[in-house]
Design a protein around this motif. Structure first.
Motif, PDB file in Angstrom:
ATOM      1  N   PRO A 100       0.817  -1.224   0.000  1.00 46.63           N
ATOM      2  CA  PRO A 100       0.000   0.000   0.000  1.00 46.63           C
ATOM      3  C   PRO A 100       0.848   1.270   0.000  1.00 46.63           C
ATOM      4  O   PRO A 100       0.507   2.254  -0.663  1.00 46.63           O
ATOM      5  CB  PRO A 100      -0.802  -0.121   1.298  1.00 46.63           C
ATOM      6  N   ALA A 101       1.977   1.242   0.730  1.00 44.77           N
ATOM      7  CA  ALA A 101       2.857   2.414   0.767  1.00 44.77           C
ATOM      8  C   ALA A 101       3.496   2.644  -0.599  1.00 44.77           C
ATOM      9  O   ALA A 101       3.591   3.792  -1.071  1.00 44.77           O
ATOM     10  CB  ALA A 101       3.926   2.230   1.836  1.00 44.77           C
ATOM     11  N   ALA A 102       3.930   1.566  -1.248  1.00 42.39           N
ATOM     12  CA  ALA A 102       4.516   1.690  -2.581  1.00 42.39           C
ATOM     13  C   ALA A 102       3.488   2.234  -3.564  1.00 42.39           C
ATOM     14  O   ALA A 102       3.789   3.092  -4.407  1.00 42.39           O
ATOM     15  CB  ALA A 102       5.025   0.324  -3.041  1.00 42.39           C
ATOM     16  N   THR A 103       2.266   1.746  -3.447  1.00 38.29           N
ATOM     17  CA  THR A 103       1.172   2.204  -4.315  1.00 38.29           C
ATOM     18  C   THR A 103       0.914   3.692  -4.142  1.00 38.29           C
ATOM     19  O   THR A 103       0.757   4.433  -5.123  1.00 38.29           O
ATOM     20  CB  THR A 103      -0.109   1.413  -3.984  1.00 38.29           C
ATOM     21  N   LEU A 139      -3.925   2.212 -10.324  1.00 39.71           N
ATOM     22  CA  LEU A 139      -3.174   1.896 -11.541  1.00 39.71           C
ATOM     23  C   LEU A 139      -1.721   1.514 -11.239  1.00 39.71           C
ATOM     24  O   LEU A 139      -0.950   1.244 -12.160  1.00 39.71           O
ATOM     25  CB  LEU A 139      -3.181   3.103 -12.491  1.00 39.71           C
ATOM     26  N   ALA A 140      -1.369   1.502  -9.971  1.00 37.41           N
ATOM     27  CA  ALA A 140       0.039   1.339  -9.591  1.00 37.41           C
ATOM     28  C   ALA A 140       0.545  -0.097  -9.634  1.00 37.41           C
ATOM     29  O   ALA A 140       1.760  -0.325  -9.616  1.00 37.41           O
ATOM     30  CB  ALA A 140       0.253   1.915  -8.187  1.00 37.41           C
ATOM     31  N   ASN A 141      -0.345  -1.058  -9.676  1.00 38.67           N
ATOM     32  CA  ASN A 141       0.077  -2.454  -9.538  1.00 38.67           C
ATOM     33  C   ASN A 141       1.061  -2.897 -10.625  1.00 38.67           C
ATOM     34  O   ASN A 141       2.093  -3.513 -10.325  1.00 38.67           O
ATOM     35  CB  ASN A 141      -1.133  -3.386  -9.548  1.00 38.67           C
ATOM     36  N   ASN A 142       0.781  -2.569 -11.874  1.00 36.24           N
ATOM     37  CA  ASN A 142       1.631  -3.039 -12.972  1.00 36.24           C
ATOM     38  C   ASN A 142       3.064  -2.518 -12.885  1.00 36.24           C
ATOM     39  O   ASN A 142       4.013  -3.300 -12.997  1.00 36.24           O
ATOM     40  CB  ASN A 142       1.012  -2.680 -14.325  1.00 36.24           C
ATOM     41  N   PRO A 143       3.278  -1.208 -12.704  1.00 36.10           N
ATOM     42  CA  PRO A 143       4.666  -0.735 -12.596  1.00 36.10           C
ATOM     43  C   PRO A 143       5.401  -1.279 -11.376  1.00 36.10           C
ATOM     44  O   PRO A 143       6.598  -1.551 -11.436  1.00 36.10           O
ATOM     45  CB  PRO A 143       4.528   0.796 -12.533  1.00 36.10           C
ATOM     46  N   ILE A 144       4.691  -1.462 -10.271  1.00 38.37           N
ATOM     47  CA  ILE A 144       5.324  -2.019  -9.076  1.00 38.37           C
ATOM     48  C   ILE A 144       5.690  -3.484  -9.303  1.00 38.37           C
ATOM     49  O   ILE A 144       6.776  -3.937  -8.923  1.00 38.37           O
ATOM     50  CB  ILE A 144       4.413  -1.857  -7.848  1.00 38.37           C
ATOM     51  N   GLN A 145       4.789  -4.230  -9.953  1.00 37.84           N
ATOM     52  CA  GLN A 145       5.075  -5.628 -10.255  1.00 37.84           C
ATOM     53  C   GLN A 145       6.250  -5.756 -11.210  1.00 37.84           C
ATOM     54  O   GLN A 145       7.037  -6.717 -11.132  1.00 37.84           O
ATOM     55  CB  GLN A 145       3.837  -6.301 -10.868  1.00 37.84           C
ATOM     56  N   LYS A 146       6.412  -4.788 -12.082  1.00 34.33           N
ATOM     57  CA  LYS A 146       7.551  -4.795 -13.016  1.00 34.33           C
ATOM     58  C   LYS A 146       8.862  -4.701 -12.240  1.00 34.33           C
ATOM     59  O   LYS A 146       9.829  -5.404 -12.541  1.00 34.33           O
ATOM     60  CB  LYS A 146       7.417  -3.617 -13.992  1.00 34.33           C
ATOM     61  N   ASP A 147       8.899  -3.827 -11.223  1.00 29.57           N
ATOM     62  CA  ASP A 147      10.093  -3.717 -10.374  1.00 29.57           C
ATOM     63  C   ASP A 147      10.317  -4.999  -9.582  1.00 29.57           C
ATOM     64  O   ASP A 147      11.450  -5.462  -9.419  1.00 29.57           O
ATOM     65  CB  ASP A 147       9.948  -2.534  -9.403  1.00 29.57           C
ATOM     66  N   LEU A 148       9.228  -5.572  -9.080  1.00 38.89           N
ATOM     67  CA  LEU A 148       9.335  -6.815  -8.316  1.00 38.89           C
ATOM     68  C   LEU A 148       9.888  -7.956  -9.172  1.00 38.89           C
ATOM     69  O   LEU A 148      10.733  -8.740  -8.714  1.00 38.89           O
ATOM     70  CB  LEU A 148       7.959  -7.205  -7.766  1.00 38.89           C
ATOM     71  N   LEU A 149       9.430  -8.039 -10.390  1.00 41.65           N
ATOM     72  CA  LEU A 149       9.909  -9.083 -11.292  1.00 41.65           C
ATOM     73  C   LEU A 149      11.399  -8.920 -11.569  1.00 41.65           C
ATOM     74  O   LEU A 149      12.142  -9.908 -11.651  1.00 41.65           O
ATOM     75  CB  LEU A 149       9.120  -9.052 -12.611  1.00 41.65           C
TER      76      LEU A 149
END
Length: 248
Positions: free
Chosen positions: A148-151, A201-211
């Motif tokens: 949630p904080a990252a989002t 809308l933040a999930n995709n860019p955050i998941q990209k960093d996680l990957l």
């Protein structure tokens, strides 16, 4: 030649065990493994215990080689074209990408909070000498507010206030939660309608960093990777200043 033959023999036996076990799994999930078949598998394992160990070791070695290859490919790309690796991630410091430090961080990680103090000091001490890049690596399995904080920080970034929001989250790390996210957005005069909309809308860019973090096999936060005229690769926080001074 003998080593190769032994490897494939062991692999064949291990595969046979897996195949036998797969045969034992019925269509109905409740049906138990046939006891006679189970004894056969156990007998194979008893007679060839080294097969299991060697097969696991071979698998681990293969995984490690793949990880090293992925890391090296990333480092090569990072050195040749840092902007492509940075992508849309937040940056601060020098605009010229001669020395770039990528940080993989978690807003709920206490070690990351401590690291921010050191990084801010380095940015002041070495102005326009390096570019700091923030990549999201929320350890949501152990930190309930990391994602949630990252989002929220990503939503603030969409209004040009990432670093201010970033500092507020780390300063108030013990109060992470919805109240803090909204109060911080208000204090930074963010458009709240857009802020709340962007959080979705933040999930995709955050998941990209996680990957990317997982591809590099990063085990924790904060993690750093750096490229400079005299150094390229993973780096510890305590080593950064020496690199900036050209001592490493």
């Amino acid at each position: 030649m003998l080593k190769t033959f032994t490897y494939f023999r062991n692999l064949a036996i291990f595969s046979l065990i897996c195949l036998i076990l797969s045969w034992s799994i019925p269509v109905q999930a409740q049906t138990k493994i046939d006891s006679q078949l189970e004894q056969q598998v156990l007998e194979i394992i008893r007679k060839n215990p080294e097969v299991i160990i060697e097969s696991v070791e071979a698998y681990q070695q293969q995984q490690q080689q793949q990880l090293q290859q992925s890391r090296q490919e990333f480092i090569n790309d990072f050195q040749k074209n840092p902007q492509a690796v940075i992508g849309d991630s937040p940056t601060i410091g020098a605009t010229e990408l001669k020395t770039v430090l990528i940080e993989f961080s978690d807003f709920e990680c206490p070690y990351c909070a401590e690291a921010q103090k050191s990084l801010k000091d380095l940015l002041v001490k070495y102005p326009n000498q390096f570019t700091l890049v923030y990549k999201h690596f929320p350890l949501y399995q152990i930190h309930s507010q990391a994602l949630p904080a990252a989002t929220a920080s990503w939503a603030a970034y969409q209004q040009g206030k990432f670093w201010e929001y970033h500092d507020a989250l780390f300063t108030n790390q013990k109060q992470l939660g919805e109240s803090l996210y909204l109060d911080t957005a208000k204090k930074l005069n963010l458009n709240l309608v857009k802020f709340n909309s962007d959080r979705k809308l933040a999930n995709n860019p955050i998941q990209k960093d996680l990957l990317l973090a997982r591809k590099l096999g990063l085990g924790g936060t904060p993690s750093f990777i750096m490229t400079s005229p005299n150094f390229v690769g993973p780096v510890k926080l305590t080593e950064i200043e020496n690199i900036l001074q050209g001592k490493q």
